[in-house]
Design a protein around this motif. Sequence first.
Motif, short mmCIF file in Angstrom:
data_model
loop_
_atom_site.label_atom_id
_atom_site.label_comp_id
_atom_site.label_asym_id
_atom_site.label_seq_id
_atom_site.Cartn_x
_atom_site.Cartn_y
_atom_site.Cartn_z
N ASN A 45 30.08 10.54 12.18
CA ASN A 45 31.22 9.63 12.04
C ASN A 45 31.01 8.68 10.87
OD1 ASN A 45 29.58 7.44 12.93
ND2 ASN A 45 29.98 8.02 15.06
N GLY A 46 31.86 7.70 10.76
CA GLY A 46 31.82 6.76 9.65
C GLY A 46 30.55 5.94 9.56
N ASN A 47 29.81 5.83 10.65
CA ASN A 47 28.56 5.07 10.67
C ASN A 47 27.32 5.93 10.47
OD1 ASN A 47 29.82 2.54 11.21
ND2 ASN A 47 30.09 3.18 13.33
N SER A 48 27.50 7.23 10.34
CA SER A 48 26.35 8.14 10.35
C SER A 48 25.46 8.02 9.12
CB SER A 48 26.81 9.58 10.52
OG SER A 48 27.40 9.75 11.79
N LEU A 49 26.01 7.71 7.96
CA LEU A 49 25.16 7.54 6.79
C LEU A 49 24.25 6.33 6.96
CD1 LEU A 49 24.28 8.31 3.94
CD2 LEU A 49 26.20 6.95 3.05
N ARG A 50 24.82 5.23 7.45
CA ARG A 50 24.00 4.04 7.73
C ARG A 50 22.91 4.36 8.75
NH1 ARG A 50 23.11 1.51 11.73
NH2 ARG A 50 24.84 2.44 12.86
N ALA A 51 23.30 5.09 9.81
CA ALA A 51 22.33 5.45 10.85
C ALA A 51 21.23 6.35 10.30
CB ALA A 51 23.05 6.14 12.01
N PHE A 52 21.59 7.30 9.43
CA PHE A 52 20.59 8.19 8.83
C PHE A 52 19.62 7.39 7.97
CE2 PHE A 52 19.22 10.92 5.30
CZ PHE A 52 18.62 11.95 5.99
N ASN A 53 20.16 6.50 7.14
CA ASN A 53 19.30 5.68 6.29
C ASN A 53 18.34 4.83 7.13
OD1 ASN A 53 20.35 6.61 3.86
ND2 ASN A 53 21.92 5.04 3.77
N GLU A 54 18.83 4.33 8.26
CA GLU A 54 17.98 3.53 9.15
C GLU A 54 16.91 4.40 9.80
OE1 GLU A 54 16.32 0.36 11.25
OE2 GLU A 54 17.51 0.46 9.41
N ALA A 55 17.29 5.61 10.20
CA ALA A 55 16.31 6.52 10.80
C ALA A 55 15.20 6.86 9.81
CB ALA A 55 16.99 7.80 11.29
N ILE A 56 15.57 7.09 8.55
CA ILE A 56 14.58 7.40 7.52
C ILE A 56 13.72 6.16 7.22
CG2 ILE A 56 14.29 8.02 5.08
CD1 ILE A 56 15.05 10.38 6.89
N ARG A 57 14.34 4.98 7.24
CA ARG A 57 13.58 3.75 7.00
C ARG A 57 12.53 3.55 8.10
NH1 ARG A 57 12.78 -1.11 8.56
NH2 ARG A 57 14.25 -1.00 10.28
N GLN A 58 12.93 3.81 9.34
CA GLN A 58 12.01 3.65 10.47
C GLN A 58 10.97 4.76 10.52
OE1 GLN A 58 13.81 3.05 14.33
NE2 GLN A 58 15.39 1.69 13.51
N ASN A 59 11.29 5.91 9.95
CA ASN A 59 10.43 7.09 10.05
C ASN A 59 10.25 7.71 8.67
OD1 ASN A 59 9.13 8.36 12.32
ND2 ASN A 59 10.35 10.17 11.95
N PRO A 60 9.57 7.02 7.75
CA PRO A 60 9.54 7.43 6.34
C PRO A 60 8.84 8.76 6.06
CG PRO A 60 8.04 5.60 6.73
CD PRO A 60 8.84 5.77 7.99
N LYS A 61 8.09 9.29 7.03
CA LYS A 61 7.41 10.57 6.82
C LYS A 61 8.27 11.76 7.26
CE LYS A 61 2.79 8.62 7.33
NZ LYS A 61 1.56 8.61 8.15
N THR A 62 9.52 11.50 7.60
CA THR A 62 10.41 12.57 8.08
C THR A 62 10.51 13.71 7.08
OG1 THR A 62 11.72 11.00 9.36
CG2 THR A 62 12.75 13.11 8.85
N LYS A 63 10.33 14.92 7.59
CA LYS A 63 10.46 16.14 6.78
C LYS A 63 11.51 17.09 7.32
CE LYS A 63 7.09 15.11 4.00
NZ LYS A 63 7.48 14.56 2.70
N LEU A 64 11.94 16.88 8.59
CA LEU A 64 12.80 17.86 9.26
C LEU A 64 13.91 17.16 10.03
CD1 LEU A 64 13.27 20.84 10.20
CD2 LEU A 64 11.75 20.33 12.12
N LEU A 65 15.13 17.69 9.90
CA LEU A 65 16.26 17.28 10.73
C LEU A 65 16.60 18.45 11.65
CD1 LEU A 65 18.57 15.39 11.56
CD2 LEU A 65 19.92 16.36 9.68
N VAL A 66 16.50 18.21 12.95
CA VAL A 66 16.78 19.23 13.96
C VAL A 66 18.17 18.99 14.53
CG1 VAL A 66 16.14 20.15 16.22
CG2 VAL A 66 14.36 19.57 14.56
N PHE A 67 18.98 20.04 14.55
CA PHE A 67 20.33 19.97 15.11
C PHE A 67 20.29 20.48 16.54
CE2 PHE A 67 20.93 19.89 10.64
CZ PHE A 67 22.16 19.32 10.38
N LYS A 68 20.86 19.72 17.45
CA LYS A 68 20.97 20.13 18.85
C LYS A 68 22.40 20.61 19.09
CE LYS A 68 17.37 16.86 20.26
NZ LYS A 68 16.45 17.73 20.99
N GLU A 69 23.31 19.70 19.45
CA GLU A 69 24.74 20.00 19.58
C GLU A 69 25.47 19.10 18.60
OE1 GLU A 69 26.50 22.13 21.78
OE2 GLU A 69 24.59 23.00 22.38
#
Length: 196
Positions: free
Chosen positions: A47-71
């Motif tokens: 949704n419209g907030n998802s880019l902000r949420a993604f940036n926050e997730a990466i900020r909190q978890n800077p070693k992220t290498k994988l995005l897993v899709f569920k549903e």
Amino acid sequence: MSNQRLSVLLLISLLFFACKKSNIVTQSIAPFSIVDDTTIAINDVINGNSLRAFNEAIRQNPKTKLLVFKEAPGSEDDEVNVQLGRKLHEVALNTHVENNGFIASGAVDLFLAGISRTLGENTRVGVHSWSDGNKEATDFPRSAPEHQLFIRYYTDIGLSQQLAEDFYFFTIDAAPARDVYLMTPEEIEQYLIVTK
């Protein structure tokens, strides 16, 4: 220190260590969740907030290498979705749909931004046309500028111009906006949805 206070502190300590040792998702930045040091997951509509949420997730978890899709059934905001996909590609994440997972519409576009893209077992990949509320994508001639948002996005995340156009027109012809077409294994291979 009272016995009651000591009991509360002991309970808090036990809960803290139990959470640290468990393999469950421990933090959530909807629609993203931090799974572990190198993995975040998505499990909802973009949704419209998802880019902000993604940036926050990466900020909190800077070693992220994988995005897993569920549903992930799609996107409510195409502009944000393509910005999110470009960001995902820029930070060089891999994408994976978990076993029995489902991606459709804008979530397929987001999945395609992964550097390495894989599907688990029994996954479903759905595509369809878009609508602006009055007209569907197929109501516009193929040369219309309305198609360029997605074609340009596909080339920005690494698809060739020919593949970007072929896949885009395949998706809008596959099903109307109110429906979803599930891609066959042959189509998934033809349009290079996965990289291995």
